[in-house]
Scaffold this motif. Sequence first.
Motif, PDB file in Angstrom:
ATOM      1  N   LEU A 107       0.651  -1.315   0.065  1.00 19.05           N
ATOM      2  CA  LEU A 107       0.070   0.118  -0.149  1.00 19.05           C
ATOM      3  C   LEU A 107       0.828   1.247  -0.022  1.00 19.05           C
ATOM      4  N   VAL A 108       2.240   1.204   0.394  1.00 16.53           N
ATOM      5  CA  VAL A 108       2.953   2.352   0.462  1.00 16.53           C
ATOM      6  C   VAL A 108       4.062   2.347  -0.648  1.00 16.53           C
ATOM      7  N   CYS A 109       4.021   1.231  -1.397  1.00 18.93           N
ATOM      8  CA  CYS A 109       5.053   1.104  -2.488  1.00 18.93           C
ATOM      9  C   CYS A 109       4.942   2.039  -3.699  1.00 18.93           C
ATOM     10  N   GLY A 110       3.864   2.879  -3.639  1.00 18.32           N
ATOM     11  CA  GLY A 110       3.580   3.884  -4.751  1.00 18.32           C
ATOM     12  C   GLY A 110       4.700   5.151  -4.416  1.00 18.32           C
TER      13      GLY A 110
ATOM     14  N   CYS B 133      -5.356   6.357   1.198  1.00 18.96           N
ATOM     15  CA  CYS B 133      -4.658   7.797   1.742  1.00 18.96           C
ATOM     16  C   CYS B 133      -3.420   7.624   2.316  1.00 18.96           C
ATOM     17  N   THR B 134      -2.407   8.398   1.676  1.00 16.88           N
ATOM     18  CA  THR B 134      -1.180   8.277   2.187  1.00 16.88           C
ATOM     19  C   THR B 134      -0.663   9.711   2.642  1.00 16.88           C
ATOM     20  N   ILE B 135      -0.076   9.621   3.842  1.00 16.69           N
ATOM     21  CA  ILE B 135       0.591  10.814   4.409  1.00 16.69           C
ATOM     22  C   ILE B 135       1.848  11.164   4.570  1.00 16.69           C
ATOM     23  N   LYS B 136       2.917  11.659   3.872  1.00 15.32           N
ATOM     24  CA  LYS B 136       4.048  11.802   3.872  1.00 15.32           C
ATOM     25  C   LYS B 136       4.830  13.078   4.822  1.00 15.32           C
ATOM     26  N   SER B 137       5.809  12.669   5.414  1.00 10.60           N
ATOM     27  CA  SER B 137       6.569  13.692   6.283  1.00 10.60           C
ATOM     28  C   SER B 137       7.647  14.359   5.434  1.00 10.60           C
ATOM     29  N   LEU B 138       7.498  15.397   5.567  1.00 12.62           N
ATOM     30  CA  LEU B 138       8.919  16.220   4.786  1.00 12.62           C
ATOM     31  C   LEU B 138      10.040  16.516   5.847  1.00 12.62           C
TER      32      LEU B 138
ATOM     33  N   PHE C 191       2.762   7.201   5.927  1.00 10.29           N
ATOM     34  CA  PHE C 191       1.248   6.784   6.676  1.00 10.29           C
ATOM     35  C   PHE C 191       0.414   6.210   5.687  1.00 10.29           C
ATOM     36  N   PHE C 192      -0.096   5.170   5.920  1.00 10.11           N
ATOM     37  CA  PHE C 192      -1.496   4.760   4.999  1.00 10.11           C
ATOM     38  C   PHE C 192      -2.505   4.566   5.703  1.00 10.11           C
ATOM     39  N   ASN C 193      -3.708   4.778   4.953  1.00  9.58           N
ATOM     40  CA  ASN C 193      -5.177   4.690   5.806  1.00  9.58           C
ATOM     41  C   ASN C 193      -6.123   4.176   4.659  1.00  9.58           C
ATOM     42  N   LEU C 194      -6.687   3.118   4.873  1.00  8.19           N
ATOM     43  CA  LEU C 194      -8.003   2.696   3.876  1.00  8.19           C
ATOM     44  C   LEU C 194      -9.156   3.576   4.475  1.00  8.19           C
ATOM     45  N   PRO C 195      -9.786   4.337   3.832  1.00  7.62           N
ATOM     46  CA  PRO C 195     -10.995   5.038   4.314  1.00  7.62           C
ATOM     47  C   PRO C 195     -11.943   4.049   4.367  1.00  7.62           C
ATOM     48  N   MET C 196     -13.043   4.167   5.480  1.00  8.11           N
ATOM     49  CA  MET C 196     -14.166   3.285   5.623  1.00  8.11           C
ATOM     50  C   MET C 196     -13.640   1.915   6.422  1.00  8.11           C
ATOM     51  N   THR C 197     -12.544   1.855   6.555  1.00 13.99           N
ATOM     52  CA  THR C 197     -11.756   0.562   7.085  1.00 13.99           C
ATOM     53  C   THR C 197     -11.136   1.362   8.364  1.00 13.99           C
ATOM     54  N   PRO C 198     -10.809   0.067   9.301  1.00 13.98           N
ATOM     55  CA  PRO C 198      -9.726   0.621  10.325  1.00 13.98           C
ATOM     56  C   PRO C 198      -8.225   0.294  10.271  1.00 13.98           C
ATOM     57  N   TRP C 199      -7.974  -0.202   8.772  1.00  8.66           N
ATOM     58  CA  TRP C 199      -6.773  -0.656   8.443  1.00  8.66           C
ATOM     59  C   TRP C 199      -6.039   0.594   8.264  1.00  8.66           C
ATOM     60  N   HIS C 200      -4.932   0.678   8.972  1.00  9.77           N
ATOM     61  CA  HIS C 200      -3.956   1.814   8.984  1.00  9.77           C
ATOM     62  C   HIS C 200      -2.525   1.444   9.487  1.00  9.77           C
TER      63      HIS C 200
END
Length: 273
Positions: free
Chosen positions: A12-15, A234-239, A246-255
Amino acid sequence: MDSDALYCSVDLVCGSGVTLSAEHRAALQSSLIILKRNMNFRRVLFWGKICGIKNDYFIAQGVGEDQIRDRKSIYSINCIDWHLLPPATKALIDEVAMAAKGRFMGDPSHKYEHETQEQEEGDCERCSVKVNEEQRLAVTVFTIDNEVAVVPRGAYIKNLQGIAQPNRSFEGLNPSEAAELSNYLHFSESRKPRKKNIMEMANLNPSIDFLDPLSEDIPKGSWIVHFEHGNRVCTIKSLVWQGLTFFNLPMTPWHGYLYMGDGLKNVDLSFML
């Protein structure tokens, strides 16, 4: 990220260019299960990888009852043999900040040394500060967790005993909530609780709003929110700590989150924004 879902989570974060080889995935999948059983952890998380010149450090974390305070960091070079990192005390953090510079070597026994001069009653004395790379690794992992570890709002609750635990009723953020940085929290002890006005307090739940939101970070713009895989992830990256995703699948608890980088902080970010 939870080691039980290592294969799917890494994909999920390989992108972001973050990935593990097939050999490392297979070795981690089996060795982390053994680590969990031998160390009697409630959960084992794969934290990520810090790249060195000679070797890379693979980092895992064992979690106890309190998901924030009861954490132990373990490292490996071959993804099979694991070694416990020492606790990052304030004294050790100061020594590492003074002595350790440049990239990691990839050798836990590598020594860093820094000499200082202290003046007492007119006499100058030279003092030498020495740390090894294992101590530097412990401080780096602790600092990254303290500054950029991320969880969605509502994923964890604090019970009456003050223990932070996963919220079993958390069903995930909806797509509109997932796009808002204010719905993501630092997964570390609140550093400077901000005084909120009455209108802000009305929208807060003390059991889930005990962590600091990313939207209050300084400097502004140090986080990038992005949707990938057809807006399903949804991914969030720190600069600040480039390599933290960080990854998060909306509508699921998977993160979850994963760090893969050189272990060096981007201290020039304020001048780049």
